[in-house]
Motif scaffolding. Structure first.
Motif, PDB file in Angstrom:
ATOM      1  N   CYS A   1       0.845  -1.192   0.000  1.00  0.00           N
ATOM      2  CA  CYS A   1       0.000   0.000   0.000  1.00  0.00           C
ATOM      3  C   CYS A   1       0.879   1.240   0.000  1.00  0.00           C
ATOM      4  CB  CYS A   1      -0.878   0.029   1.239  1.00  0.00           C
ATOM      5  SG  CYS A   1      -2.085  -1.275   1.289  1.00  0.00           S
ATOM      6  N   LEU A   2       0.522   2.220  -0.778  1.00  0.00           N
ATOM      7  CA  LEU A   2       1.248   3.500  -0.831  1.00  0.00           C
ATOM      8  C   LEU A   2       2.751   3.303  -1.056  1.00  0.00           C
ATOM      9  CD1 LEU A   2      -0.534   5.184   2.197  1.00  0.00           C
ATOM     10  CD2 LEU A   2      -1.079   5.526  -0.207  1.00  0.00           C
ATOM     11  N   PRO A   3       3.162   2.579  -2.066  1.00  0.00           N
ATOM     12  CA  PRO A   3       4.591   2.283  -2.240  1.00  0.00           C
ATOM     13  C   PRO A   3       5.447   3.509  -2.551  1.00  0.00           C
ATOM     14  CG  PRO A   3       3.375   1.621  -4.182  1.00  0.00           C
ATOM     15  CD  PRO A   3       2.347   2.026  -3.154  1.00  0.00           C
ATOM     16  N   ARG A   4       4.842   4.603  -3.019  1.00  0.00           N
ATOM     17  CA  ARG A   4       5.614   5.809  -3.350  1.00  0.00           C
ATOM     18  C   ARG A   4       5.379   6.947  -2.363  1.00  0.00           C
ATOM     19  NH1 ARG A   4       3.995   5.851  -9.559  1.00  0.00           N
ATOM     20  NH2 ARG A   4       2.129   6.485  -8.485  1.00  0.00           N
ATOM     21  N   LEU A   5       4.893   6.640  -1.187  1.00  0.00           N
ATOM     22  CA  LEU A   5       4.629   7.668  -0.187  1.00  0.00           C
ATOM     23  C   LEU A   5       5.903   8.457   0.101  1.00  0.00           C
ATOM     24  CD1 LEU A   5       2.495   8.788   1.836  1.00  0.00           C
ATOM     25  CD2 LEU A   5       3.486   7.222   3.524  1.00  0.00           C
ATOM     26  N   GLY A   6       5.868   9.757  -0.111  1.00  0.00           N
ATOM     27  CA  GLY A   6       7.042  10.591   0.106  1.00  0.00           C
ATOM     28  C   GLY A   6       6.909  11.522   1.306  1.00  0.00           C
ATOM     29  N   ILE A   7       5.666  11.839   1.686  1.00  0.00           N
ATOM     30  CA  ILE A   7       5.430  12.769   2.785  1.00  0.00           C
ATOM     31  C   ILE A   7       4.530  12.100   3.811  1.00  0.00           C
ATOM     32  CG2 ILE A   7       4.403  14.982   3.425  1.00  0.00           C
ATOM     33  CD1 ILE A   7       5.012  15.943   0.559  1.00  0.00           C
TER      34      ILE A   7
ATOM     35  N   ILE B   1       6.071   4.709   7.283  1.00  0.00           N
ATOM     36  CA  ILE B   1       7.405   5.097   6.821  1.00  0.00           C
ATOM     37  C   ILE B   1       8.256   3.900   6.401  1.00  0.00           C
ATOM     38  CG2 ILE B   1       9.589   6.141   7.553  1.00  0.00           C
ATOM     39  CD1 ILE B   1       7.855   8.042   9.313  1.00  0.00           C
ATOM     40  N   THR B   2       8.229   2.822   7.165  1.00  0.00           N
ATOM     41  CA  THR B   2       9.095   1.672   6.912  1.00  0.00           C
ATOM     42  C   THR B   2       8.924   1.141   5.485  1.00  0.00           C
ATOM     43  OG1 THR B   2       9.058   1.065   9.238  1.00  0.00           O
ATOM     44  CG2 THR B   2       9.706  -0.655   7.682  1.00  0.00           C
ATOM     45  N   GLY B   3      10.040   1.066   4.762  1.00  0.00           N
ATOM     46  CA  GLY B   3      10.057   0.514   3.419  1.00  0.00           C
ATOM     47  C   GLY B   3       9.519   1.430   2.321  1.00  0.00           C
ATOM     48  N   ARG B   4       9.254   2.676   2.648  1.00  0.00           N
ATOM     49  CA  ARG B   4       8.727   3.621   1.652  1.00  0.00           C
ATOM     50  C   ARG B   4       9.687   4.807   1.509  1.00  0.00           C
ATOM     51  NH1 ARG B   4       4.291   1.721   4.441  1.00  0.00           N
ATOM     52  NH2 ARG B   4       2.796   0.628   3.117  1.00  0.00           N
ATOM     53  N   PRO B   5       9.651   5.475   0.353  1.00  0.00           N
ATOM     54  CA  PRO B   5      10.585   6.590   0.106  1.00  0.00           C
ATOM     55  C   PRO B   5      10.146   7.903   0.756  1.00  0.00           C
ATOM     56  CG  PRO B   5       9.213   6.256  -1.820  1.00  0.00           C
ATOM     57  CD  PRO B   5       8.849   5.165  -0.845  1.00  0.00           C
ATOM     58  N   VAL B   6       9.899   7.876   2.062  1.00  0.00           N
ATOM     59  CA  VAL B   6       9.434   9.055   2.789  1.00  0.00           C
ATOM     60  C   VAL B   6      10.618   9.978   3.050  1.00  0.00           C
ATOM     61  CG1 VAL B   6       8.326   9.888   4.895  1.00  0.00           C
ATOM     62  CG2 VAL B   6       7.541   7.757   3.832  1.00  0.00           C
TER      63      VAL B   6
END
Length: 192
Positions: free
Chosen positions: A4-10, A22-27
Motif C-alpha cells: 500500500c502506498l509504495p511511493r509515499l514521500g510525505i 514510513i518503513t520501506g517507503r521513500p518518505v
C-alpha cells in the motif's frame, strides 16, 4: 502492508502510526503532529524517556529524510547527536520542546558536533521557551559556532519567537515574532 502506498514521500500524522507508514517507503518529509513518547511510560514517567529509539523508528524509510518535524517532552543532551546520526541529509529540522527544559550541553559541544554532521541543514527550529537561552550576545555566539561548522545553515529559531537569519557570512540578524502561536504573525524589528 508494504504494497500500500509504495511511493509515499510525505508523512504527516501521529507518532503511533509513523512506523507502519514510513518503513520501506521513500518518505523524505516527516511531520509529526504528536510528541515522541513511548507506548508505555517508564517507571520514572514520560519525562525521563530516551528519544533515540523513538527517532530510530522514523529512519526506516528508503529515501533520505530532508524535512523532519517532531515534538519532545524530554530533551536529553544527546538528542541532536541522535538526529544527526539517523538523518544526515536533513535540510530542515523543527523540534518543539513541549517540556521547556533543555540540557545545556547541546548548545555547545553536542550541538556543534551535530550541526557539523548535518552539512545540508539550512533551517533549524528549536522552539524553546525564552527562559532557556541567554542574552543576545550568547545566542550570537552559539550561532557563530554552528555557522563555522556548517556554512549552509541560514535560518535558526532558538526560541518560538526569535528568528536569526543569515544575510552573508557571519552576518546574522535577529527578529522577533509578535505572536509565537501564529507562524504567519509579523516579525517585529531586527537587531544584528
Amino acid at each position: 502492508s508494504d504494497t500500500c502506498l509504495p511511493r509515499l514521500g510525505i508523512y504527516r500524522g501521529g507518532y503511533g502510526c509513523a512506523e507502519e507508514f514510513i518503513t520501506g517507503r521513500p518518505v523524505y518529509d516527516i511531520d509529526l503532529n504528536t510528541a515522541l513518547r513511548p507506548r508505555e511510560p517508564a517507571s520514572h514517567g514520560w519525562m525521563g524517556h530516551d528519544n533515540a529509539p523513538l527517532l530510530k523508528v522514523l529512519s526506516h524509510g528508503t529515501a533520505p529524510v530532508r524535512f523532519l518535524r517532531f515534538a519532545v517532552t524530554t530533551w536529553r543532551a544527546s538528542l541532536l547527536l541522535t538526529v544527526s546520526e539517523l538523518f544526515p541529509e536533513l535540510e530542515t529540522l523543527r523540534i518543539d520542546n513541549q517540556g521547556n527544559f533543555i540540557h545545556e550541553t547541546w548548545q555547545k559541544d553536542d550541538g556543534v558536533v551535530a550541526v557539523s554532521r548535518l552539512q545540508k541543514l539550512r533551517q533549524m527550529f528549536v522552539g524553546m521557551s525564552e527562559r532557556n537561552f541567554g542574552d543576545i550576545d550568547w545566542q550570537k555566539g552559539v550561532i557563530a559556532k554552528w555557522e563555522e561548522v556548517n556554512p549552509t545553515l541560514n535560518e535558526v529559531w532558538l526560541t518560538r519567537r526569535e528568528r536569526w537569519m543569515k544575510y552573508a557570512a557571519k552576518d546574522w540578524k535577529r527578529s522577533v515574532r509578535a505572536d509565537p502561536r501564529r507562524p504567519d504573525a509579523n516579525m517585529e524589528g531586527s537587531t544584528s
